[in-house]
Design an enzyme around this catalytic site. Structure first.
Site, PDB file in Angstrom:
ATOM      1  N   GLU A  78       0.856  -1.199   0.000  1.00  0.00           N
ATOM      2  CA  GLU A  78       0.000   0.000   0.000  1.00  0.00           C
ATOM      3  C   GLU A  78       0.884   1.238   0.000  1.00  0.00           C
ATOM      4  O   GLU A  78       1.985   1.201   0.535  1.00  0.00           O
ATOM      5  CB  GLU A  78      -0.859   0.033   1.277  1.00  0.00           C
ATOM      6  CG  GLU A  78      -1.837  -1.099   1.383  1.00  0.00           C
ATOM      7  CD  GLU A  78      -2.481  -1.171   2.767  1.00  0.00           C
ATOM      8  OE1 GLU A  78      -2.353  -0.205   3.548  1.00  0.00           O
ATOM      9  OE2 GLU A  78      -3.082  -2.206   3.060  1.00  0.00           O
ATOM     10  N   LYS A 104       2.254   4.591   1.401  1.00  0.00           N
ATOM     11  CA  LYS A 104       2.288   5.174   2.739  1.00  0.00           C
ATOM     12  C   LYS A 104       1.941   6.653   2.611  1.00  0.00           C
ATOM     13  O   LYS A 104       2.710   7.456   2.090  1.00  0.00           O
ATOM     14  CB  LYS A 104       3.666   5.000   3.370  1.00  0.00           C
ATOM     15  CG  LYS A 104       3.703   5.510   4.786  1.00  0.00           C
ATOM     16  CD  LYS A 104       4.875   4.920   5.547  1.00  0.00           C
ATOM     17  CE  LYS A 104       4.803   5.254   7.010  1.00  0.00           C
ATOM     18  NZ  LYS A 104       5.073   6.659   7.302  1.00  0.00           N
ATOM     19  N   ASP A 134       1.368  10.366   3.663  1.00  0.00           N
ATOM     20  CA  ASP A 134       2.008  11.209   4.674  1.00  0.00           C
ATOM     21  C   ASP A 134       0.966  12.107   5.327  1.00  0.00           C
ATOM     22  O   ASP A 134       0.774  13.250   4.942  1.00  0.00           O
ATOM     23  CB  ASP A 134       3.120  12.031   4.030  1.00  0.00           C
ATOM     24  CG  ASP A 134       4.098  12.520   5.073  1.00  0.00           C
ATOM     25  OD1 ASP A 134       3.986  12.082   6.240  1.00  0.00           O
ATOM     26  OD2 ASP A 134       4.970  13.338   4.735  1.00  0.00           O
ATOM     27  N   TYR A 194      -7.280   1.814   6.018  1.00  0.00           N
ATOM     28  CA  TYR A 194      -6.584   0.561   5.696  1.00  0.00           C
ATOM     29  C   TYR A 194      -6.808  -0.557   6.705  1.00  0.00           C
ATOM     30  O   TYR A 194      -6.379  -1.671   6.485  1.00  0.00           O
ATOM     31  CB  TYR A 194      -5.090   0.802   5.474  1.00  0.00           C
ATOM     32  CG  TYR A 194      -4.435   1.713   6.494  1.00  0.00           C
ATOM     33  CD1 TYR A 194      -4.201   1.281   7.795  1.00  0.00           C
ATOM     34  CD2 TYR A 194      -4.049   3.001   6.139  1.00  0.00           C
ATOM     35  CE1 TYR A 194      -3.616   2.128   8.723  1.00  0.00           C
ATOM     36  CE2 TYR A 194      -3.462   3.853   7.070  1.00  0.00           C
ATOM     37  CZ  TYR A 194      -3.249   3.403   8.351  1.00  0.00           C
ATOM     38  OH  TYR A 194      -2.676   4.236   9.264  1.00  0.00           O
ATOM     39  N   LYS A 199      10.637   3.078   2.489  1.00  0.00           N
ATOM     40  CA  LYS A 199      10.565   4.511   2.178  1.00  0.00           C
ATOM     41  C   LYS A 199      11.062   4.835   0.772  1.00  0.00           C
ATOM     42  O   LYS A 199      11.974   4.186   0.262  1.00  0.00           O
ATOM     43  CB  LYS A 199      11.434   5.274   3.184  1.00  0.00           C
ATOM     44  CG  LYS A 199      10.919   5.218   4.581  1.00  0.00           C
ATOM     45  CD  LYS A 199       9.822   6.226   4.759  1.00  0.00           C
ATOM     46  CE  LYS A 199       9.707   6.611   6.186  1.00  0.00           C
ATOM     47  NZ  LYS A 199       9.499   7.920   6.518  1.00  0.00           N
ATOM     48  N   CYS A 243      14.422  48.723   7.949  1.00  0.00           N
ATOM     49  CA  CYS A 243      13.772  48.145   6.765  1.00  0.00           C
ATOM     50  C   CYS A 243      14.769  48.193   5.597  1.00  0.00           C
ATOM     51  O   CYS A 243      15.306  49.264   5.294  1.00  0.00           O
ATOM     52  CB  CYS A 243      12.526  48.936   6.414  1.00  0.00           C
ATOM     53  SG  CYS A 243      11.832  48.500   4.809  1.00  0.00           S
ATOM     54  N   CYS A 286      13.148  50.944   2.860  1.00  0.00           N
ATOM     55  CA  CYS A 286      12.995  52.384   3.101  1.00  0.00           C
ATOM     56  C   CYS A 286      13.842  52.866   4.286  1.00  0.00           C
ATOM     57  O   CYS A 286      13.830  54.056   4.612  1.00  0.00           O
ATOM     58  CB  CYS A 286      11.534  52.736   3.336  1.00  0.00           C
ATOM     59  SG  CYS A 286      10.930  52.167   4.921  1.00  0.00           S
ATOM     60  N   CYS A 345       8.298  46.519   9.169  1.00  0.00           N
ATOM     61  CA  CYS A 345       8.682  47.892   8.905  1.00  0.00           C
ATOM     62  C   CYS A 345       7.578  48.801   9.450  1.00  0.00           C
ATOM     63  O   CYS A 345       6.394  48.536   9.265  1.00  0.00           O
ATOM     64  CB  CYS A 345       8.838  48.083   7.401  1.00  0.00           C
ATOM     65  SG  CYS A 345       8.970  49.808   6.939  1.00  0.00           S
ATOM     66  N   CYS A 352       6.008  52.815   3.282  1.00  0.00           N
ATOM     67  CA  CYS A 352       7.195  52.116   2.769  1.00  0.00           C
ATOM     68  C   CYS A 352       6.928  51.640   1.332  1.00  0.00           C
ATOM     69  O   CYS A 352       5.897  51.019   1.072  1.00  0.00           O
ATOM     70  CB  CYS A 352       7.497  50.916   3.663  1.00  0.00           C
ATOM     71  SG  CYS A 352       8.722  49.805   2.969  1.00  0.00           S
TER      72      CYS A 352
HETATM   73  S1  IVH Z   1      -0.454   0.393   8.677  1.00  0.00           S
HETATM   74  C1  IVH Z   1       0.532  -1.688  12.544  1.00  0.00           C
HETATM   75  N1  IVH Z   1      -0.792   1.481   6.287  1.00  0.00           N
HETATM   76  O1  IVH Z   1       2.268   5.411   8.898  1.00  0.00           O
HETATM   77  C2  IVH Z   1       0.061  -1.068  11.298  1.00  0.00           C
HETATM   78  N2  IVH Z   1       0.033   2.840   8.045  1.00  0.00           N
HETATM   79  O2  IVH Z   1       4.828   4.892  10.392  1.00  0.00           O
HETATM   80  C3  IVH Z   1       0.453   0.348  11.230  1.00  0.00           C
HETATM   81  N3  IVH Z   1       0.443   5.167   7.410  1.00  0.00           N
HETATM   82  O3  IVH Z   1       1.013   5.147  12.155  1.00  0.00           O
HETATM   83  C4  IVH Z   1      -0.256   1.155  10.256  1.00  0.00           C
HETATM   84  N4  IVH Z   1      -0.172   4.980   5.317  1.00  0.00           N
HETATM   85  O4  IVH Z   1      -0.303   6.616  10.490  1.00  0.00           O
HETATM   86  C5  IVH Z   1      -0.400   1.665   7.565  1.00  0.00           C
HETATM   87  N5  IVH Z   1      -1.134   2.304   4.139  1.00  0.00           N
HETATM   88  C6  IVH Z   1      -0.755   2.497   5.407  1.00  0.00           C
HETATM   89  C7  IVH Z   1      -0.309   3.753   5.887  1.00  0.00           C
HETATM   90  C8  IVH Z   1       0.082   3.881   7.216  1.00  0.00           C
HETATM   91  C9  IVH Z   1       0.297   5.794   6.247  1.00  0.00           C
HETATM   92  C10 IVH Z   1       0.952   5.799   8.665  1.00  0.00           C
HETATM   93  C11 IVH Z   1       0.162   5.429   9.900  1.00  0.00           C
HETATM   94  C12 IVH Z   1       1.179   4.792  10.827  1.00  0.00           C
HETATM   95  C13 IVH Z   1       2.473   5.311  10.288  1.00  0.00           C
HETATM   96  C14 IVH Z   1       3.583   4.340  10.613  1.00  0.00           C
END
Ligand code: IVH
Length: 670
Positions: free
Chosen positions: A119, A121, A123, A228, A315, A409, A412, A427, A432
């Site tokens: 999946e 991740k 942010d 999720y 990552k 400033c 001016c 300022c 200005c």
């Molecule tokens: S699974 C034990 N799935 O990333 C399972 N987390 O660094 C933990 N996050 O706290 C979560 N996308 O807030 C999962 N597809 C995804 C995610 C995800 C973002 C976040 C989540 C978690 C953090 C972990």
């Protein structure tokens, strides 16, 4: 139109029907990305429901779609314990490390075939939401993993969360709340215009939004969510893939890119694919979450104190680069705020050449000990101006120069003032030239008085030649004044004068916004115009009266009162009135002024005759919206030179495309 009051039984039936219909269309629009009716038709349904609920308030329930946004600000957030901890994930950065993860898994459960779900991740911020008796019950932020804040009211404003589900068991869903880039940009633009600090990335903006006390404000931020995990009476399905399927079946929004992978090789391909494609998404992702699919295997693997052993976050490389600070400049904004900016040796960062980076304020430079000549690590999140993450002190040669923040400033040379407890110096000179320049640009901006052609280059010349010394001076410019300026002929000068003349007729809400009163954005300006109808009554309003208005709190109210007390502003208003500007509310702008209303555009590739920002501004000005990603909702994809994956997606979805020539015709610029 007067309507007869229905008998209550019939009203209840009608209300029920409307709610079912609205729920269906909300799901189609917000979850499935596949709207079945126009926004207008949808609004009509909501309006009808609101009307009936007003007549029969006893029929209002918390799950009615009209009740997403609470009326009253909350006093604070109650702390709530999670029923099972919300763990975080271990990270890895290379394929090698990912293989080690699989080896660990195989050591604990030897001889078993391991399948995965990959999946994205997201942010954002972790959230747990509970449904009881088929109803939205509570939402709690991740917090420290064990306890979080009860943010039920705020999460309820996220339209992709259903308020009613079709399952009587106690259901807990977990996922990530995030802010799409587009909303993020809007929020930051607005904040910058108000002289407020901007958010560094969408994640911070989402966090800030979830912590707001006023649900109305939260609703205006347009947060969204991908879910999720799901627990039905505390139990999960037999696999993660099944969890996702069950979530979707119950009407929850899941990320469409999730993939079932029968081995690690497929997981790696998924990661490589999205490492390249992540820029095409309209939200920030920082990697791939790899999960062992089988719940049984997950249980056998268990967790350490911090992380599950069945999942890891793989990552993406950070969007970072190293470069040198050539100089530090200090800019003066419309409100007089002094902002330090690092002038960088140009460096490429995810396809864009970066030459400047904001340093926020004096304290930030001190805190990070940033010096001219330093090598720094810079980072870009989303479409934002990059920021300096850290200074590479080991690369110092002792030739770096400490920066001393100017006490005057830089434009001016008047003295500056930094109120106690604030990070920003300003300022103090009301006239200005830097402030004037920014005020003029703001005044002329498309969304304000919309004086086309009055851009930076021209404003600079007008100021330099002292043709304009305040905003009203714009209205006494003569043809010969303009025609003598660089790059201005008779024709373009006349065009500009016509534009200036036309601006006199703009709606009063635009004028209020254009005045650049601190904290008064477009929405507030509209609310003020609706309430006061004309500038003179607004200028006379007391704080008590102002704070009666929706959208106006004490901070905004005080700023308005302060603005209209300043002698230079009283003078400004007087002169604008004398120049013949429209000071009172007119009818709504004609429909004909917004021919692209309801249309959604996606831009891809480079246009030859205008920048992407300008194209977007023109579209928005004509009532259309610009989106970052192609979906079934998209009306047109505008295709420039070397288009990206968006063109492919448009072709796949059968969305009409426009070449530049066709686009210019549509916006009547050819
Ligand atoms: S699974 C034990 N799935 O990333 C399972 N987390 O660094 C933990 N996050 O706290 C979560 N996308 O807030 C999962 N597809 C995804 C995610 C995800 C973002 C976040 C989540 C978690 C953090 C972990």
């Amino acid at each position: 139109m007067a309507t007869k009051r229905l008998p209550i039984k019939q009203a209840a039936l009608k209300i029920q029907k409307l709610r079912t219909s609205i729920k269906y269309h909300e799901k189609k629009y917000y979850v499935d990305n596949d709207p079945q009716i126009s926004d207008y038709e949808f609004d009509q349904l909501v309006k009808e429901l609101e009307k009936l609920e007003k007549q029969f308030p006893e029929l209002i329930t918390p799950e009615s779609p009209t009740q997403r946004v609470g009326e009253q600000p909350v006093a604070g957030f109650k702390s709530v314990e999670h029923r099972t901890p919300m763990l975080s994930l271990d990270n890895c950065y290379t394929v090698e490390e990912l293989r080690e993860f699989e080896e660990r898994v195989k050591r604990i459960i030897p001889g078993q075939k391991i399948e995965y779900v990959a999946e994205l991740k997201i942010d954002g911020l972790g959230i747990s939401t509970i449904y009881r008796d088929e109803k939205y019950f509570q939402a709690v932020s991740r917090g420290d993993g064990f306890r979080g804040d009860d943010v039920s009211q705020n999460v309820k404003t996220i339209r992709s969360f259903p308020l009613i589900i079709n399952n009587p068991h106690e259901i807990e869903v977990r996922g990530e709340v995030y802010l799409p880039f587009q909303s993020f940009q809007k929020i930051n633009e607005e904040r910058a215009k108000m002289g407020e600090p901007v958010f560094a990335n969408p994640r911070n903006a989402a966090a800030g939004s979830l912590r707001l006390l006023d649900p109305k404000e939260v609703a205006s931020r347009h947060l969204d969510v991908f879910l999720y995990s799901i627990f039905i009476d505390g139990k999960e399905q037999e696999s993660q893939w099944k969890n996702l399927k069950t979530l979707r079946e119950l009407g929850f929004k899941t990320n469409p890119s999730s993939r079932q992978c029968s081995n690690l090789k497929q997981v790696i391909s998924f990661w490589e694919e999205w490492r390249e494609k992540r820029e095409s998404l309209d939200y920030d992702v920082d990697g791939v979450v790899v999960k062992v699919d089988s719940t049984k295997q997950q249980r056998l693997l268990g967790s350490t104190a911090k992380f599950p052993r069945w999942s890891i976050s793989f990552k993406f490389p950070a969007r970072q680069a190293t470069t040198k600070i050539k100089d530090i400049a200090v800019q003066v904004g419309r409100t007089g705020a002094l902002t330090p900016v690092a002038i960088l040796e140009p460096v490429k960062l995810s396809g864009i050449t970066i030459t400047r980076s904001t340093l926020h304020n004096e304290d930030e430079i001190k805190r990070k000990d940033i010096r001219v000549g330093d090598y720094v690590l810079i980072e870009r999140s989303g479409d934002v101006i990059p920021k300096v993450v850290s200074v590479m002190k080991e690369r110092r040669t002792k030739k770096e120069k400490k920066f001393s923040f100017p006490s005057k400033c830089p434009v001016c040379h008047s003295s500056t003032f930094r109120p106690e407890g604030e990070a920003i110096s300003r300022c103090t000179n009301p006239s200005c030239p830097a402030k004037l320049k920014e005020s003029l640009l703001h005044f002329a901006w498309r969304r304000a008085m919309n004086i086309e052609g009055l851009g930076v280059a021209l404003v600079d010349q007008l100021l330099e030649k002292k043709l304009v010394e305040n905003i009203p001076d714009l209205y006494s410019l003569k043809l010969e004044d303009l025609a003598n300026l660089e790059r201005m002929g008779q024709k373009s000068s006349q065009n500009l004068l016509d534009e200036i003349e036309r601006s006199k007729q703009r709606d009063v809400s635009r004028l209020i916004y254009a005045l650049g009163i601190r904290y008064v954005g477009e929405r507030t300006a509209q609310a003020l115009a609706d309430y006061f109808k004309d500038i003179d009554s607004l200028a006379k309003a007391s704080l008590e009266e102002l704070i009666q208005i929706e959208d106006v709190g004490p901070k905004v109210g005080e700023s308005i009162v302060f603005f209209f007390k300043q002698p230079e502003n009283i003078e400004l208003i007087k002169k604008l009135k004398k120049a013949g500007l429209n000071f009172s509310s007119m009818k709504e702008e004609k429909k004909g002024d917004r021919p692209l209303a309801g249309q959604i555009f996606v831009l891809t590739g480079k246009l030859s005759s205008l920048s992407r920002e300008d194209a977007a501004e023109i579209i928005e000005d004509l009532g259309g919206t610009v989106s970052n990603s192609v979906s079934s909702k998209t009306t047109y994809v505008v295709v420039g030179d070397t288009p990206g994956g968006k063109l492919e997606r448009a072709q796949k979805l059968g969305i009409p495309t426009l070449e530049e020539r066709e686009f210019l015709k549509l916006i009547k610029k050819d």
